[in-house]
Design an enzyme around this catalytic site. Structure first.
Site, PDB file in Angstrom:
ATOM      1  N   SER A  76      34.449   6.626  -2.384  1.00 52.58           N
ATOM      2  CA  SER A  76      34.519   5.241  -2.854  1.00 52.58           C
ATOM      3  C   SER A  76      33.510   4.364  -2.130  1.00 52.58           C
ATOM      4  O   SER A  76      32.313   4.617  -2.191  1.00 52.58           O
ATOM      5  CB  SER A  76      35.951   4.725  -2.711  1.00 52.58           C
ATOM      6  OG  SER A  76      36.106   3.481  -3.349  1.00 52.58           O
ATOM      7  N   ASP A 133      30.374  -0.440  -6.737  1.00 59.81           N
ATOM      8  CA  ASP A 133      30.423   0.431  -5.564  1.00 59.81           C
ATOM      9  C   ASP A 133      30.012   1.843  -5.977  1.00 59.81           C
ATOM     10  O   ASP A 133      29.731   2.082  -7.160  1.00 59.81           O
ATOM     11  CB  ASP A 133      31.816   0.374  -4.929  1.00 59.81           C
ATOM     12  CG  ASP A 133      32.910   0.919  -5.835  1.00 59.81           C
ATOM     13  OD1 ASP A 133      32.731   0.900  -7.074  1.00 59.81           O
ATOM     14  OD2 ASP A 133      33.957   1.360  -5.326  1.00 59.81           O
ATOM     15  N   ASP A 162      31.455   4.670  -6.669  1.00 61.36           N
ATOM     16  CA  ASP A 162      32.140   5.391  -7.752  1.00 61.36           C
ATOM     17  C   ASP A 162      32.478   4.485  -8.923  1.00 61.36           C
ATOM     18  O   ASP A 162      33.160   4.889  -9.861  1.00 61.36           O
ATOM     19  CB  ASP A 162      33.370   6.150  -7.247  1.00 61.36           C
ATOM     20  CG  ASP A 162      34.523   5.249  -6.844  1.00 61.36           C
ATOM     21  OD1 ASP A 162      34.282   4.094  -6.431  1.00 61.36           O
ATOM     22  OD2 ASP A 162      35.678   5.699  -6.937  1.00 61.36           O
ATOM     23  N   ASP A 166      34.330   1.806  -9.637  1.00 65.06           N
ATOM     24  CA  ASP A 166      35.622   1.265 -10.069  1.00 65.06           C
ATOM     25  C   ASP A 166      35.768  -0.206  -9.666  1.00 65.06           C
ATOM     26  O   ASP A 166      36.738  -0.854 -10.028  1.00 65.06           O
ATOM     27  CB  ASP A 166      36.791   2.104  -9.560  1.00 65.06           C
ATOM     28  CG  ASP A 166      36.868   2.179  -8.034  1.00 65.06           C
ATOM     29  OD1 ASP A 166      35.967   1.643  -7.345  1.00 65.06           O
ATOM     30  OD2 ASP A 166      37.833   2.788  -7.529  1.00 65.06           O
TER      31      ASP A 166
END
Length: 445
Positions: free
Chosen positions: A95, A238, A240, A242
């Site tokens: 993340s 970011d 990833d 999300d």
């Protein structure tokens, strides 16, 4: 050490997260899921390619069929699992952590992250280290190169996204994907929405040329690009993808809290009925003010995407999210999704006759200040017990750590799910008041 929580598993590579660790989690994941296909994807970190290969190869070795999407946003894997007959999914990602970290996020057959019970079962299986015999017949490897496009097409079909108005406006948008998993997906969505896209850090090479989190202090290059190219706004995500952050036409970052507020306005403006919105205890009360405008209400959960999602399911809510830039729309899938957030915000902006900065200024204005304390030498239970007795004139909520609530301001103290720290957040009508609340707490402690 590995950090294990409802946010999955993450650690520094290869010191704490290595090939053997990945293999053990693949075995445990396989053992607790029913028969069926598993979707596999990753963000763009250099360690991710090998880790993904190890994970799905172990599943195949154990007789499991896999569909590999390679580098795609975390929400894309969630969407693909929910909309197919797959029984689960895994995303190799850390993340918002720096590039030398990596990790795993685990998705159940509903496209939702593992809850605390499922995580406990998974972690227990890993700790037991029970070796599973290989299957007599290995599973099959399948590749899906079109997962991003399928995700984008679903978002374009959402009834709460005014596709015609967005295309009519013809926004010019700068995008900073931090060379992460959204490098292809975010521009693809925007181009299909009729936007003119200019890009920075969209090479998908895993080299994070800025801080991984889309925080205001990390968006200087995006702000400069917006001004240089005379864009209507800028989007940042970011690694990833999300979480979504916004920069206005003047190059000013709005702060990730206003991603959720603007997306909520976009959603509520397109529906006729009152709604229940769900967010966590550390998200802005500006969301409550927007909900009031549309005769809707806000419920709050503990911090963590799965906690928000479970609260949404429990309350039959269609919209939720977290103030870190995470927007959740049930009609798309039950997970934070930067692509959904971008579409809802553009839908809202397309109906305004003003710029983004003017639209933002018309929203309820609050400021959140975020601080933290390292807890390596702190007994967290003693710490929170001491905090509890500090403010007698407030409403106290102990759902997640301790939150003190007054009129138009609050203070939230809680242990992080992803780092060895205590997070201290405060919100008020000005930065000075919010900072004062935190400084007062620290001086007392």
């Amino acid at each position: 050490m590995l950090i294990r929580s409802i946010s999955g598993v993450r650690g520094i590579t290869p010191t704490y997260l290595n090939d053997l660790t990945i293999k053990s989690y693949a075995q445990a994941f396989h053992s607790i899921l029913p028969d069926g296909i598993i979707y596999c994807g990753r963000d763009s970190r250099p360690s991710g390619e090998d880790f993904l290969h190890i994970f799905y190869s172990e599943l195949i070795f154990l007789g499991r069929d896999v569909i590999v999407c390679d580098i795609v946003p975390t929400p894309t894997i969630q969407f693909m699992v929910e909309k197919t007959e797959a029984v689960g999914g895994v995303i190799i990602t850390a993340s918002h952590n720096p590039t030398d970290w990596n990790g795993m996020k685990f998705v159940n057959d509903n496209g939702i992250f593992f809850d605390s019970d499922q995580c406990a079962e998974l972690f227990n299986n890993v700790d037991q280290n029970n070796q599973i015999k290989p299957a007599k017949t290995p599973g099959m490897y399948l590749s899906d190169k079109n997962a991003n496009l399928k995700h984008v097409l679903k978002i374009m079909e959402l009834p709460c996204v005014d596709l015609k108005s967005i295309r009519t406006r013809g926004f010019k948008i700068a995008v900073d994907a931090v060379n992460g998993a959204g490098s292809e997906a975010i521009p693809l969505l925007l181009e299909n929405l009729g936007c003119n896209v200019v890009k920075i850090n969209c090479d998908q090479n895993g080299v994070f040329n800025r801080g991984a989190e889309p925080l205001p202090e990390n968006l200087g290059d995006l702000s400069a690009l917006v001004l240089r190219e005379d864009c209507d706004l800028g989007f940042a995500v970011d690694p990833d993808s999300d979480r979504l952050a916004i920069v206005d036409e003047n190059g000013k970052p709005l702060g990730e809290e206003y991603t959720l507020v603007l997306a909520a306005a976009g959603y509520l403006s397109q529906i006729e009925n009152s709604e229940i919105l769900v967010t966590n205890l550390s998200s802005s009360i500006a969301l409550d003010k927007i909900a009031d405008k549309y005769n809707s209400t806000v419920l709050r959960s503990a911090v963590g995407e799965i906690n928000v999602v479970n609260k949404m399911i429990e309350s039959n809510s269609n919209f939720g999210g977290e103030g870190n830039g995470g927007v959740i729309l049930k009609d798309a899938h039950l997970g934070r999704d930067a692509l959904v957030g971008a579409a809802l915000i553009l839908s809202y902006l397309s109906q305004q006759e003003t710029t983004l900065s003017e639209t933002h200024k018309a929203l309820p204005q609050y400021v959140i200040v975020k601080d933290k304390i390292n807890i390596k030498n702190i007994d967290i239970k003693v710490f929170l017990k001491k905090v509890k007795n500090l403010y007698k004139d407030s409403i106290v909520d102990e759902t997640d750590g301790i939150k003190f609530i007054w009129n138009d301001k609050w203070l939230h103290v809680r242990k992080s799910n992803t780092e060895p720290i205590v997070r201290i957040y405060s919100e008020a009508i000005s930065k000075e008041i919010a900072e004062g609340i935190i400084e007062n707490l620290k001086s007392i402690l």
